[in-house]
Design a protein around this motif. Structure first.
Motif, PDB file in Angstrom:
ATOM      1  N   UNK A   1       5.775  -7.198  -9.604  1.00 57.21           N
ATOM      2  CA  UNK A   1       5.407  -7.026 -11.012  1.00 57.21           C
ATOM      3  C   UNK A   1       6.275  -7.901 -11.916  1.00 57.21           C
ATOM      4  N   UNK A   2       7.546  -8.055 -11.577  1.00 62.34           N
ATOM      5  CA  UNK A   2       8.378  -8.999 -12.324  1.00 62.34           C
ATOM      6  C   UNK A   2       7.815 -10.415 -12.189  1.00 62.34           C
ATOM      7  N   UNK A   3       7.348 -10.740 -10.986  1.00 64.99           N
ATOM      8  CA  UNK A   3       6.768 -12.058 -10.754  1.00 64.99           C
ATOM      9  C   UNK A   3       5.506 -12.259 -11.596  1.00 64.99           C
ATOM     10  N   UNK A   4       4.663 -11.226 -11.679  1.00 67.33           N
ATOM     11  CA  UNK A   4       3.445 -11.337 -12.484  1.00 67.33           C
ATOM     12  C   UNK A   4       3.784 -11.512 -13.967  1.00 67.33           C
ATOM     13  N   UNK A   5       4.789 -10.791 -14.443  1.00 73.77           N
ATOM     14  CA  UNK A   5       5.204 -10.935 -15.840  1.00 73.77           C
ATOM     15  C   UNK A   5       5.722 -12.345 -16.101  1.00 73.77           C
TER      16      UNK A   5
ATOM     17  N   UNK B   1      18.563  -9.144 -12.107  1.00 71.08           N
ATOM     18  CA  UNK B   1      19.284 -10.411 -12.109  1.00 71.08           C
ATOM     19  C   UNK B   1      18.408 -11.563 -11.631  1.00 71.08           C
ATOM     20  N   UNK B   2      17.580 -11.296 -10.625  1.00 73.21           N
ATOM     21  CA  UNK B   2      16.661 -12.333 -10.133  1.00 73.21           C
ATOM     22  C   UNK B   2      15.650 -12.711 -11.206  1.00 73.21           C
ATOM     23  N   UNK B   3      15.178 -11.724 -11.965  1.00 79.41           N
ATOM     24  CA  UNK B   3      14.242 -12.011 -13.058  1.00 79.41           C
ATOM     25  C   UNK B   3      14.913 -12.873 -14.123  1.00 79.41           C
ATOM     26  N   UNK B   4      16.140 -12.513 -14.508  1.00 75.58           N
ATOM     27  CA  UNK B   4      16.866 -13.328 -15.492  1.00 75.58           C
ATOM     28  C   UNK B   4      16.987 -14.774 -14.999  1.00 75.58           C
ATOM     29  N   UNK B   5      17.338 -14.928 -13.725  1.00 77.01           N
ATOM     30  CA  UNK B   5      17.498 -16.280 -13.163  1.00 77.01           C
ATOM     31  C   UNK B   5      16.189 -17.049 -13.205  1.00 77.01           C
ATOM     32  N   UNK B   6      15.095 -16.390 -12.846  1.00 75.41           N
ATOM     33  CA  UNK B   6      13.786 -17.046 -12.848  1.00 75.41           C
ATOM     34  C   UNK B   6      13.409 -17.516 -14.246  1.00 75.41           C
TER      35      UNK B   6
ATOM     36  N   UNK C   1       4.981 -15.115 -14.484  1.00 76.46           N
ATOM     37  CA  UNK C   1       3.865 -16.055 -14.457  1.00 76.46           C
ATOM     38  C   UNK C   1       3.018 -15.965 -15.729  1.00 76.46           C
ATOM     39  N   UNK C   2       2.823 -14.750 -16.222  1.00 71.85           N
ATOM     40  CA  UNK C   2       2.068 -14.578 -17.470  1.00 71.85           C
ATOM     41  C   UNK C   2       2.761 -15.288 -18.618  1.00 71.85           C
ATOM     42  N   UNK C   3       4.090 -15.170 -18.675  1.00 72.50           N
ATOM     43  CA  UNK C   3       4.843 -15.824 -19.744  1.00 72.50           C
ATOM     44  C   UNK C   3       4.882 -17.341 -19.555  1.00 72.50           C
ATOM     45  N   UNK C   4       5.094 -17.762 -18.320  1.00 69.31           N
ATOM     46  CA  UNK C   4       5.222 -19.185 -18.028  1.00 69.31           C
ATOM     47  C   UNK C   4       3.953 -19.947 -18.376  1.00 69.31           C
ATOM     48  N   UNK C   5       2.794 -19.337 -18.148  1.00 68.45           N
ATOM     49  CA  UNK C   5       1.510 -19.972 -18.451  1.00 68.45           C
ATOM     50  C   UNK C   5       0.986 -19.606 -19.832  1.00 68.45           C
TER      51      UNK C   5
ATOM     52  N   UNK D   1       0.810  -1.219   0.000  1.00 70.43           N
ATOM     53  CA  UNK D   1       0.000   0.000   0.000  1.00 70.43           C
ATOM     54  C   UNK D   1       0.845   1.271   0.000  1.00 70.43           C
ATOM     55  N   UNK D   2       2.033   1.202   0.592  1.00 68.34           N
ATOM     56  CA  UNK D   2       2.859   2.388   0.769  1.00 68.34           C
ATOM     57  C   UNK D   2       3.762   2.601  -0.439  1.00 68.34           C
ATOM     58  N   UNK D   3       3.747   3.790  -1.057  1.00 70.06           N
ATOM     59  CA  UNK D   3       4.635   4.046  -2.202  1.00 70.06           C
ATOM     60  C   UNK D   3       6.104   3.834  -1.885  1.00 70.06           C
ATOM     61  N   UNK D   4       6.474   3.903  -0.599  1.00 64.77           N
ATOM     62  CA  UNK D   4       7.875   3.690  -0.240  1.00 64.77           C
ATOM     63  C   UNK D   4       8.296   2.240  -0.444  1.00 64.77           C
ATOM     64  N   UNK D   5       7.313   1.320  -0.555  1.00 65.54           N
ATOM     65  CA  UNK D   5       7.617  -0.091  -0.790  1.00 65.54           C
ATOM     66  C   UNK D   5       7.846  -0.353  -2.289  1.00 65.54           C
ATOM     67  N   UNK D   6       8.543   0.544  -2.880  1.00 62.35           N
ATOM     68  CA  UNK D   6       8.793   0.579  -4.327  1.00 62.35           C
ATOM     69  C   UNK D   6       9.449  -0.716  -4.812  1.00 62.35           C
ATOM     70  N   UNK D   7      10.529  -1.123  -4.161  1.00 59.16           N
ATOM     71  CA  UNK D   7      11.258  -2.297  -4.622  1.00 59.16           C
ATOM     72  C   UNK D   7      10.439  -3.575  -4.463  1.00 59.16           C
ATOM     73  N   UNK D   8       9.636  -3.641  -3.435  1.00 60.80           N
ATOM     74  CA  UNK D   8       8.756  -4.793  -3.266  1.00 60.80           C
ATOM     75  C   UNK D   8       7.744  -4.843  -4.405  1.00 60.80           C
ATOM     76  N   UNK D   9       7.240  -3.676  -4.810  1.00 60.48           N
ATOM     77  CA  UNK D   9       6.303  -3.623  -5.924  1.00 60.48           C
ATOM     78  C   UNK D   9       6.976  -4.062  -7.225  1.00 60.48           C
ATOM     79  N   UNK D  10       8.220  -3.620  -7.423  1.00 59.90           N
ATOM     80  CA  UNK D  10       8.949  -4.027  -8.628  1.00 59.90           C
ATOM     81  C   UNK D  10       9.081  -5.542  -8.681  1.00 59.90           C
ATOM     82  N   UNK D  11       9.480  -6.143  -7.556  1.00 59.20           N
ATOM     83  CA  UNK D  11       9.655  -7.595  -7.502  1.00 59.20           C
ATOM     84  C   UNK D  11       8.352  -8.318  -7.818  1.00 59.20           C
TER      85      UNK D  11
END
Length: 448
Positions: free
Chosen positions: A285-289, A352-357, A291-295, A273-283
């Motif tokens: 959204x990468x996860x959603x992308x 880098x975590x996205x590339x690994x995933x 999963x969208x590709x994987x399925x 909910x907090x805009x300061x949690x920016x990096x958590x939001x990035x992670x």
């Protein structure tokens, strides 16, 4: 050129004045099209895709723009070619070095204006800061017109802290902004949560209602045509074409409603909910992308990281202590530069975590990374000075023969849209131009 007026032709053409109210009666439903999900692309070009799925494996694209960029000295390598020595930021990605190409000396010709240029990151429309600016179609939406029908969701437009209604990477063919979805839970529901039979019937009813509205709009537009001049008739023809395209999209959407959604083990995420949690939001959204590709639920995803609109963000649970935008205007302050380095390094770790995933997932004997083009970059080459040249660009995966560091002229930049043409061709779309391109990307070829 003669200034003589052709008066006989003028006398034979009678154009009645068309009251604004009458025009709105005829085409006013168009103002409500976004409520019918018209912000997603039509499928008018799908029949003209260059290759069928049976002829080539599916190709995906994730395009990410951080609109405050990266500190150039820490990003760009000092040497060129395959054996370049990684810069401090690229050192974080060293294990993936063979899977990406770093570009320098590239930009969008005539895209200036500082911060407004983020809206043009995937369109390359010139002079976004000028009065009367009108955007053009974005790379993902252009591709969606060819391949969007192949998946449940033609494209996903995502954002982190994006300024609602003012910032997006995705734009329609008419230059209309497609709003960013900023809640991972909403993306998850769209991709994976199956509605009840009643909800599915209701959705199909709404889709059919949308089709009937389109029929009514097209009929009203035809009625208007006879009372209009040549220029307005041309506009009405264009409008009717858009209506037909939207009807095709609605038919395709109805077909997908009756197909079950994929089942996954990943639980629905909680939205920070907090805009300061920016990096958590990035992670997330990468996860959603991923999963969208994987399925294979979608093959086209854009993600705007609206750092300009972000406050003092948290890195590893600790507040950085100053607004992201304020830090970008560092004025060479060592304190601000240190904080920016911490933010940039966090971005590289996330990437880098996205590339690994993506590399860890196998599809038909290939890594998903080899079937997914990941474009990461910025509309600003130097946020401190609002410079829109020498953009920091990383291009990974996609089955390309990656070339380490491709260095172009820092004074006379190479057109970044050339990469877009190569990406479109990789997706099986026959084109040799996009926006201000001059061809395909020099020095970057597909693997055989």
């Amino acid at each position: 050129m003669s200034n003589k007026i052709d008066r006989p032709a003028r006398r034979t053409t009678r154009i009645a004045a068309l009251p604004r109210r009458a025009f709105l009666r005829g085409t006013g439903v168009a103002l409500g099209l976004p409520m019918l999900d018209a912000m997603t692309p039509a499928f008018s070009r799908s029949a003209h895709a260059a290759n069928s799925e049976s002829e080539q494996p599916p190709q995906r694209m994730l395009a990410v723009c951080n609109n405050l960029g990266l500190l150039p000295p820490n990003f760009f390598p000092k040497s060129e070619g395959l054996n370049y020595e990684p810069s401090p930021y690229l050192e974080i990605l060293r294990e993936h070095k063979s899977d990406f190409t770093v570009l320098s000396g590239v930009s969008h010709p005539d895209v200036d204006g500082g911060h407004p240029a983020d809206n043009c990151f995937l369109t390359a429309a010139p002079h976004p800061g000028s009065g009367g600016f009108k955007n053009t179609i974005s790379l993902d939406q252009y591709a969606a017109e060819y391949i969007g029908h192949k998946t449940r969701v033609p494209s996903l437009t995502l954002g982190v802290n994006s300024a609602e209604g003012r910032r997006s990477l995705s734009w329609t063919g008419a230059g209309v902004l497609i709003p960013c979805e900023q809640r991972p839970s909403v993306v998850y529901r769209e991709l994976f949560l199956q509605g009840s039979r009643k909800e599915i019937r209701e959705q199909i009813r709404r889709l059919r209602q949308g089709q009937s509205i389109m029929d009514a709009v097209a009929e009203q537009a035809r009625d208007l045509r006879g009372s209009l001049g040549a220029r307005d008739r041309n506009r009405i023809d264009q409008y009717q074409t858009a209506v037909r395209e939207l009807e095709q999209r609605l038919h395709a959407a109805e077909a997908w409603e009756n197909r079950p959604k994929p089942q996954i083990e990943f639980s629905m995420p909680l939205d920070p909910e907090d805009p300061s949690e920016y990096m958590e939001k990035v992670a997330l959204m990468y996860q959603m992308a991923k999963l969208a590709f994987e399925t294979d639920s979608s093959r086209l995803v854009t993600l705007l990281l609206d750092s300009v609109n972000s406050p003092a963000i948290e890195i590893d649970g600790e507040s950085i202590g100053a607004g992201y935008h304020n830090l970008s205007h560092h004025g060479k302050s060592e304190e601000k530069l240190a904080k920016l380095r911490a933010i940039d390094e966090a971005h590289m770790r996330q990437l880098g975590a996205l590339y690994s995933d993506l590399a860890a997932i196998e599809e038909d004997g290939e890594r998903l990374l080899d079937r997914t083009m990941v474009l990461y970059g910025s509309n600003l080459g130097d946020a401190n000075r609002h410079v829109t040249t020498n953009l920091p660009i990383l291009f990974a995966g996609g089955g390309f023969r990656h070339q380490g560091h491709l260095a172009f002229d820092r004074d006379r930049n190479y057109p970044l849209p050339n990469l877009f043409v190569s990406m479109l061709q990789r997706m099986g779309i026959e084109t040799d131009r996009f926006a201000s391109s001059t061809g395909t990307m020099s020095g970057l070829d597909f693997r055989s």
